[in-house]
Scaffold this active site. Structure first.
Site, mmCIF file in Angstrom:
data_model
loop_
_atom_site.group_PDB
_atom_site.id
_atom_site.type_symbol
_atom_site.label_atom_id
_atom_site.label_comp_id
_atom_site.label_asym_id
_atom_site.label_seq_id
_atom_site.Cartn_x
_atom_site.Cartn_y
_atom_site.Cartn_z
ATOM 1 C CB CYS A 125 -1.798 7.199 1.163
ATOM 2 S SG CYS A 125 -3.103 6.349 2.043
ATOM 3 C CD GLU A 135 -2.992 -1.107 0.327
ATOM 4 O OE1 GLU A 135 -3.153 -0.077 -0.354
ATOM 5 O OE2 GLU A 135 -3.719 -2.104 0.213
HETATM 6 P P1 NDP Z 1 8.358 4.691 4.577
HETATM 7 O O1 NDP Z 1 8.374 3.925 3.328
HETATM 8 O O2 NDP Z 1 9.473 5.618 4.876
HETATM 9 O O3 NDP Z 1 8.272 3.708 5.826
HETATM 10 C C1 NDP Z 1 7.230 2.747 5.980
HETATM 11 C C2 NDP Z 1 7.684 1.665 6.935
HETATM 12 O O4 NDP Z 1 8.716 0.893 6.339
HETATM 13 C C3 NDP Z 1 8.280 2.215 8.216
HETATM 14 O O5 NDP Z 1 7.931 1.386 9.296
HETATM 15 C C4 NDP Z 1 9.754 2.148 7.916
HETATM 16 O O6 NDP Z 1 10.551 2.166 9.056
HETATM 17 C C5 NDP Z 1 9.829 0.818 7.187
HETATM 18 N N1 NDP Z 1 11.022 0.623 6.391
HETATM 19 C C6 NDP Z 1 11.930 1.543 5.944
HETATM 20 N N2 NDP Z 1 12.891 0.938 5.210
HETATM 21 C C7 NDP Z 1 12.600 -0.389 5.181
HETATM 22 C C8 NDP Z 1 13.207 -1.528 4.564
HETATM 23 N N3 NDP Z 1 14.297 -1.434 3.830
HETATM 24 N N4 NDP Z 1 12.620 -2.734 4.739
HETATM 25 C C9 NDP Z 1 11.479 -2.851 5.464
HETATM 26 N N5 NDP Z 1 10.858 -1.811 6.074
HETATM 27 C C10 NDP Z 1 11.411 -0.587 5.929
HETATM 28 O O7 NDP Z 1 6.957 5.458 4.600
HETATM 29 P P2 NDP Z 1 6.459 6.535 5.650
HETATM 30 O O8 NDP Z 1 6.463 5.946 7.023
HETATM 31 O O9 NDP Z 1 7.194 7.806 5.417
HETATM 32 O O10 NDP Z 1 4.931 6.708 5.232
HETATM 33 C C11 NDP Z 1 4.510 7.640 4.306
HETATM 34 C C12 NDP Z 1 4.208 6.981 2.983
HETATM 35 O O11 NDP Z 1 3.249 5.965 3.165
HETATM 36 C C13 NDP Z 1 3.611 7.922 1.960
HETATM 37 O O12 NDP Z 1 4.198 7.703 0.697
HETATM 38 C C14 NDP Z 1 2.157 7.522 1.921
HETATM 39 O O13 NDP Z 1 1.506 7.834 0.711
HETATM 40 C C15 NDP Z 1 2.243 6.050 2.158
HETATM 41 N N6 NDP Z 1 0.976 5.548 2.678
HETATM 42 C C16 NDP Z 1 0.230 4.720 1.885
HETATM 43 C C17 NDP Z 1 -1.017 4.307 2.306
HETATM 44 C C18 NDP Z 1 -1.865 3.401 1.469
HETATM 45 O O14 NDP Z 1 -2.839 2.882 1.991
HETATM 46 N N7 NDP Z 1 -1.576 3.181 0.199
HETATM 47 C C19 NDP Z 1 -1.565 4.727 3.588
HETATM 48 C C20 NDP Z 1 -0.675 5.575 4.343
HETATM 49 C C21 NDP Z 1 0.546 5.957 3.894
HETATM 50 P P3 NDP Z 1 11.019 3.629 9.610
HETATM 51 O O15 NDP Z 1 9.789 4.397 9.923
HETATM 52 O O16 NDP Z 1 11.759 3.293 10.793
HETATM 53 O O17 NDP Z 1 11.840 4.244 8.491
#
Ligand code: NDP
Length: 510
Positions: free
Chosen positions: A269, A235
């Site tokens: 999002c 997502e």
């Molecule tokens: P990120 O992609 O930065 O992080 C998402 C999660 O992934 C966090 O828990 C992060 O940890 C973790 N993560 C980071 N690197 C890795 C890796 N290499 N392997 C596995 N996990 C990893 O997203 P954001 O938290 O900044 O969220 C915002 C984004 O999410 C926006 O683009 C938004 O549009 C999208 N989003 C999509 C939704 C949907 O339903 N389609 C709903 C809500 C948001 P850490 O935080 O520690 O970096």
């Protein structure tokens, strides 16, 4: 003694420290997955009704602790209390309720009507995948990752969740409610930390990943899952267009676009990220929008429930917003209001409306995830649809118009997972509807019957209805004299119309 590695959380609104959380080591992550795997068979052996009974206890606990959740969300993520209550308490309650009322129906074995082999029968049945790894973002720290957990648990799985490094406190608090309410502690576990902890979780042997986050990270997660040949739901980001057609109800469109662009400071999002307005309404629309946006009150949600908008959740996010606006202004966009950070403590950015935006600007092409609405003027509907579909993202789209038939027609042409007519964002709270993006917005869906079933292996059983048949015609032995009979049979089955079938059945084989 201080933990060797911990996350130190600061209020995004006032900078004060709000808590610390120990980071899970790789060994702890692997041990969590192993414990979850050991706990899962006993849970999946419980009936769906028994699993629902536990989840309804969780619902009761969330309902009783709604105020604490709202306060913690305000403190840790900066979200206004109204949004905390509706998005982070009510939406999860609705999701639990919907799936508890429907899980038995959705996960019941499903017969497949047989087309040719009517002497046999087929059905699908749904078996939990095992351990589901859930990796969540910070923008809906309860609603998003725990929504996935509810579905995974109801389907009979264990869950290990890695919340965002920016919002671990709310995850820890809500997780505690789950365990207190009766979800076995080993069955549903939390690991905390940064991105590398998420990567370790995927590597630790989970059977499926539900990931919500950015496109960039989603690609890495998808690649890791592909290497391990495990399913994942991705997502990812959005760039939702709002098409305000010539016959739109101006007041409703203005109210919806304002909320859809600025709720959660635009960090949704499904936020409106582009407003495409027909020239017949453009001047009145822009004037009304600027009036409404100027009236929005920013503030610290942990200190007051009388605000409309909090800060950006973290400094990095504010930097992105600032860079997008600066790029637009450098390329000729006009700032109608906002357009700058708000000095002082916290990561505030003034609610912003931009006009004269063009398709070479980042603000039009890349996800901003902040309180900025770029508005574009169009003289015809076709051009609006083309522009809406130009994006590499396709999560949510919105159409505003009075003519219901026309609204649906335009909605069907927008390449997004969901298109709402005369409404914004709210479909996420409609748990019965699918949520998932097209193009680079993701793969797979969550919510809906399909989302719940996807938490299971879908297995197919095909069995005999005529037990006395000792053989099938296509089994050994292969005898030359059978070939012409098979050819006749093919003619009878697949010949064109009755005449064609009869001709092939009774005619010559030559
Ligand atoms: P990120 O992609 O930065 O992080 C998402 C999660 O992934 C966090 O828990 C992060 O940890 C973790 N993560 C980071 N690197 C890795 C890796 N290499 N392997 C596995 N996990 C990893 O997203 P954001 O938290 O900044 O969220 C915002 C984004 O999410 C926006 O683009 C938004 O549009 C999208 N989003 C999509 C939704 C949907 O339903 N389609 C709903 C809500 C948001 P850490 O935080 O520690 O970096």
């Amino acid at each position: 003694m201080a933990h060797p590695d911990e996350l130190v959380l600061h209020s995004p609104a006032n900078g004060t420290e709000v808590g610390r959380v120990a980071v899970s080591t790789p060994d702890e992550v692997r041990a969590a997955v192993a414990r979850a795997r050991a706990a899962q068979p006993a849970w999946s052996a419980r009936s769906i009704a028994e699993r629902c009974a536990v989840l309804l206890e969780v619902r009761e606990s969330i309902l009783s602790h709604g105020r604490e959740i709202v306060a913690l969300v305000a403190k840790e993520s900066g979200k206004p209390q109204h949004e905390g209550l509706l998005h982070e308490v009510m939406a999860p309650l609705e999701l639990i309720t919907y799936f508890c009322e429907n899980a038995e129906r959705v996960l019941a074995p499903a017969p497949i009507p047989m087309h040719l082999t009517k002497h046999r029968a087929s059905y699908l049945h749904y078996v939990p995948r095992g351990v589901v790894g859930i990796i969540g973002p910070w923008n809906f720290p309860h609603n998003l990752p725990f929504g996935g957990a509810v579905m995974a648990l109801l389907a009979g799985n264990a869950v290990v969740m890695k919340p965002s490094e920016y919002t671990p406190l709310i995850a820890a608090y809500v997780h505690g409610l789950y365990v207190e309410a009766g979800v076995p502690a080993d069955l549903f576990q939390l690991v905390q930390g940064r991105g590398d902890v998420g990567a370790t979780l995927i590597d630790a042997g989970v059977d499926m990943v539900e990931f919500t986050g950015s496109v960039a990270t989603g690609k890495k997660v998808g690649a890791m899952c592909a290497e391990r040949v495990i399913p994942c739901v991705l997502e990812l980001g959005g760039k939702a267009p709002a098409l305000v057609l010539a016959d739109a109800d101006l007041d409703r469109a203005l109210a919806a676009v304002t909320w859809g662009g600025f709720a959660n400071a635009g960090q949704v999002c499904a936020s409106i990220e582009r407003v495409l307005v027909h020239e017949r309404l453009y001047d009145r629309f822009v004037e009304g929008l600027v009036t409404r946006v100027k009236a929005l009150r920013t503030g610290d949600a942990s200190a007051s429930d009388d605000i409309d908008l909090g800060p950006l959740q973290n400094a990095r996010q504010r930097d992105i917003v600032e860079a997008r606006v600066n790029d637009a202004v450098a390329k000729g966009a006009r700032v109608l209001c906002g357009g700058h950070r708000i000095e002082g403590p916290g990561h505030f950015y003034a609610p912003t409306v931009l006009a004269d935006v063009t398709t070479d600007m980042d603000i039009v092409n890349l996800e901003t995830f902040g309180p900025v609405l770029p508005v574009m003027r169009f003289s015809d509907e076709e051009a609006m649809i083309t522009e809406a579909n130009r994006s590499h993202l396709g999560l949510l789209g919105y159409v505003f118009c009075k003519d219901a038939e026309r609204g649906r027609r335009v909605a069907e042409r927008i390449a997004c997972g969901t298109v709402m007519v005369n409404d914004v964002i709210a479909s996420h709270a409609m748990a019965e509807t699918p949520w998932g993006g097209l193009k680079q917005s993701g793969i797979g869906v969550t919510h809906s019957d399909e989302g719940l079933r996807h938490m299971c292996q879908q297995r197919h059983v095909n069995h005999d209805l005529v037990p006395w048949m000792s053989s099938e015609p296509w089994w050994y032995p292969y005898r030359p004299q059978d070939l012409p009979r098979f050819e006749k049979a093919l003619g009878a089955l697949y010949g064109q119309g009755l005449a064609g079938k009869l001709r092939r059945l009774f005619g010559s084989n030559d």
